[in-house]
Design a protein around this motif. Structure first.
Motif, PDB file in Angstrom:
ATOM      1  N   GLU A  63      92.212  25.564 -12.607  1.00  0.00           N
ATOM      2  CA  GLU A  63      92.664  24.106 -12.741  1.00  0.00           C
ATOM      3  C   GLU A  63      91.840  23.115 -13.474  1.00  0.00           C
ATOM      4  O   GLU A  63      92.385  22.268 -14.308  1.00  0.00           O
ATOM      5  CB  GLU A  63      92.941  23.539 -11.420  1.00  0.00           C
ATOM      6  CG  GLU A  63      94.638  23.428 -10.770  1.00  0.00           C
ATOM      7  CD  GLU A  63      94.753  22.407  -9.666  1.00  0.00           C
ATOM      8  OE1 GLU A  63      94.074  22.655  -8.914  1.00  0.00           O
ATOM      9  OE2 GLU A  63      95.839  21.925  -9.497  1.00  0.00           O
ATOM     10  N   ASP A 328      92.549  14.727  -2.450  1.00  0.00           N
ATOM     11  CA  ASP A 328      92.520  15.963  -2.406  1.00  0.00           C
ATOM     12  C   ASP A 328      91.470  16.896  -3.088  1.00  0.00           C
ATOM     13  O   ASP A 328      90.825  17.933  -2.548  1.00  0.00           O
ATOM     14  CB  ASP A 328      94.138  16.665  -2.538  1.00  0.00           C
ATOM     15  CG  ASP A 328      94.182  18.210  -2.028  1.00  0.00           C
ATOM     16  OD1 ASP A 328      94.360  18.357  -0.902  1.00  0.00           O
ATOM     17  OD2 ASP A 328      94.307  19.177  -2.828  1.00  0.00           O
ATOM     18  N   ARG A 332      88.426  19.150  -1.690  1.00  0.00           N
ATOM     19  CA  ARG A 332      88.217  20.764  -2.136  1.00  0.00           C
ATOM     20  C   ARG A 332      87.118  20.926  -2.451  1.00  0.00           C
ATOM     21  O   ARG A 332      86.219  21.984  -2.304  1.00  0.00           O
ATOM     22  CB  ARG A 332      89.437  21.006  -2.981  1.00  0.00           C
ATOM     23  CG  ARG A 332      90.871  21.239  -2.468  1.00  0.00           C
ATOM     24  CD  ARG A 332      91.893  21.579  -3.778  1.00  0.00           C
ATOM     25  NE  ARG A 332      91.542  22.587  -4.305  1.00  0.00           N
ATOM     26  CZ  ARG A 332      92.285  23.023  -5.498  1.00  0.00           C
ATOM     27  NH1 ARG A 332      92.864  22.150  -6.103  1.00  0.00           N
ATOM     28  NH2 ARG A 332      91.940  23.979  -6.014  1.00  0.00           N
ATOM     29  N   LYS A 366      97.083  18.634   0.063  1.00  0.00           N
ATOM     30  CA  LYS A 366      97.916  18.948  -0.762  1.00  0.00           C
ATOM     31  C   LYS A 366      97.300  20.443  -1.343  1.00  0.00           C
ATOM     32  O   LYS A 366      97.882  20.909  -2.278  1.00  0.00           O
ATOM     33  CB  LYS A 366      97.871  18.035  -2.155  1.00  0.00           C
ATOM     34  CG  LYS A 366      98.259  16.767  -1.915  1.00  0.00           C
ATOM     35  CD  LYS A 366      97.946  15.767  -2.954  1.00  0.00           C
ATOM     36  CE  LYS A 366      98.046  14.399  -2.625  1.00  0.00           C
ATOM     37  NZ  LYS A 366      97.316  13.500  -3.544  1.00  0.00           N
TER      38      LYS A 366
END
Ligand SMILES: O=P(O)(O)OC[C@H]1O[C@](O)(CO)[C@@H](O)[C@@H]1O
Length: 405
Positions: A63, A328, A332, A366
């Motif tokens: 990502e 979020d 993470r 999320k």
């Protein structure tokens, strides 16, 4: 310019095609911007392990790589170097948040008029802290990477504020360290706190309200530093131009309480002018501007190794009275994005960060990683809502104090 724009769209379509077919990630082009070598060194390591395609690469790396690659496409263009492909969408969504934004501005104006009463009532201050922290927490529910399919009405529902709405949402806060965070804040005196920002627009607005409350109504905090991203990131993360847009009266959402809203924005601009509020980069920094601190936030790394990978970031955070990590992705990265058992203490999951500086994470969930909650709670949620970790309905407020030194 138009031709180059069309070529960029073609490149993006090919990228989408390659992603869907699980093709290998290409090395990041040498675009003169930050972290090319770091991204490529990690990609080479993944290739050795046979994890260098879109479906096999670790999700966190893939990502981050995607958003860094998008930046590279624009950075290496002739006419689109400073273009943020998400800017218009961010501004449009913010302008559509008028109802909640105006209500918050009215709340802030009411606080102003009660300033002296609040200042002498520690219980009231504590209650207000909880309301502000929760408003800022739920501000994270409305980021554009998750909500592309939502209607303006859906978003408005998520942004409903006020005591009743907050009470109704309390049961969705799976871990709640607000009391510990407040106790810590009350030990501070004229401290600097830091916000590692997440999304632009409505969430940033709630961050500014929370920051305003802390500096204007408590003796504990007198300076707030906001850390944005230097490139378009995870669709709606704050860049310096987004920060500037929110503080520009011409881009305010339309609504009934424009006087209160304009007053709030004028105060924030005054705070920026006198140094009470500061951005960690120059306020007019262009997309792609680099320095050691800002670069780190768009690296693919978890935060465990901040000290090694970005000593200046480490030093800055260690000097803070409280570092608030929004959202979020920050959660993470704080927890390494690994498959922890849910009852792992948050202090354990943040590894070497625990105790280095007072850390508060405000996150609506999320993504899969969740820590610091009883196993029985997770099992009950698994049984009734299989998407509870990722659908943004649940939240965690996680605090770790500075350790004894
Ligand atoms: O804006 P936030 O709260 O950091 O959310 C970003 C999250 O959205 C996603 O991109 C999609 O759910 C996650 O991968 C990421 O962690």
């Amino acid at each position: 310019m138009l031709e180059e724009g069309k070529a960029l769209i073609g490149t993006l379509s090919r990228l989408k095609y390659d992603m869907a077919r699980d093709r290998a990630l290409e090395p990041m082009p040498a675009d003169g911007e930050a972290l090319v070598d770091e991204y490529n060194a990690e990609l080479a390591r993944l290739e050795e392990r046979g994890q260098n395609t879109w479906f096999t690469a670790p999700w966190l790396y893939a990502e981050c790589y995607l958003y860094r690659l998008l930046r590279s496409l624009f950075a290496t263009s002739e006419h689109w170097k400073l273009f943020d492909p998400f800017f218009a969408q961010k501004l449009y969504t913010y302008k559509g948040s008028g109802t909640a934004v105006h209500r918050l501005a009215v709340t802030l104006a009411e606080l102003e008029s009660e300033k002296h009463i609040i200042a002498n009532d520690p219980e009231k201050l504590k209650v207000l802290f909880h309301e502000m922290a929760q408003m800022c927490l739920w501000g994270n529910a409305t980021d554009l990477s998750l909500l592309t399919n939502m209607t303006p009405e859906d978003i408005e529902n998520l942004q409903t504020i006020g005591r009743d709405a907050q009470d109704a949402r309390k049961e969705f806060i799976l871990k709640d360290d607000q009391n510990a965070a407040w106790e810590h804040i009350t030990t501070l005196k004229d401290a600097r706190i830091d916000f590692v920002l997440d999304n632009a627009g409505f969430e940033l607005f709630t961050d500014l309200i929370f920051a305003d409350f802390l500096v204007s109504h408590t003796p504990f905090v007198s300076k707030v530093v906001f850390h944005p991203k230097s490139i378009p990131w995870f669709v709606s993360d704050v860049t310096p131009p987004d920060f500037a847009a929110l503080l520009d009266v011409t881009s305010l959402p339309l609504g009934p309480a424009s006087e209160q809203l304009e007053r709030a924005v004028a105060r924030w601009n005054a705070y920026l002018a006198d140094g009470t509020f500061a951005l960690s980069v120059p306020r007019d920094a262009a997309i792609g501007a680099q320095d050691e601190i800002v670069n780190f936030w768009t690296s693919p790394w978890p935060y465990w190794d901040i000290r090694l990978r970005a000593p200046k970031v480490w030093d800055a955070l260690c000097g803070s009275g409280l570092v608030i990590f929004k959202g979020d992705l920050n959660y993470r990265k704080l927890t390494g994005d690994v498959r922890w058992p849910v009852d792992t203490p948050f202090e354990t999951a943040v590894g070497p960060l625990a105790g280095a500086f007072p850390l508060l994470s405000l996150r609506t969930s999320k993504a899969d990683v969740v820590v610091g909650i009883p196993r029985s709670v997770a099992e009950a949620l698994d049984a009734r809502d299989e998407k509870w970790r990722t659908n943004g309905r649940y939240a965690l407020v996680s605090f770790v104090p500075r350790g004894e030194s």
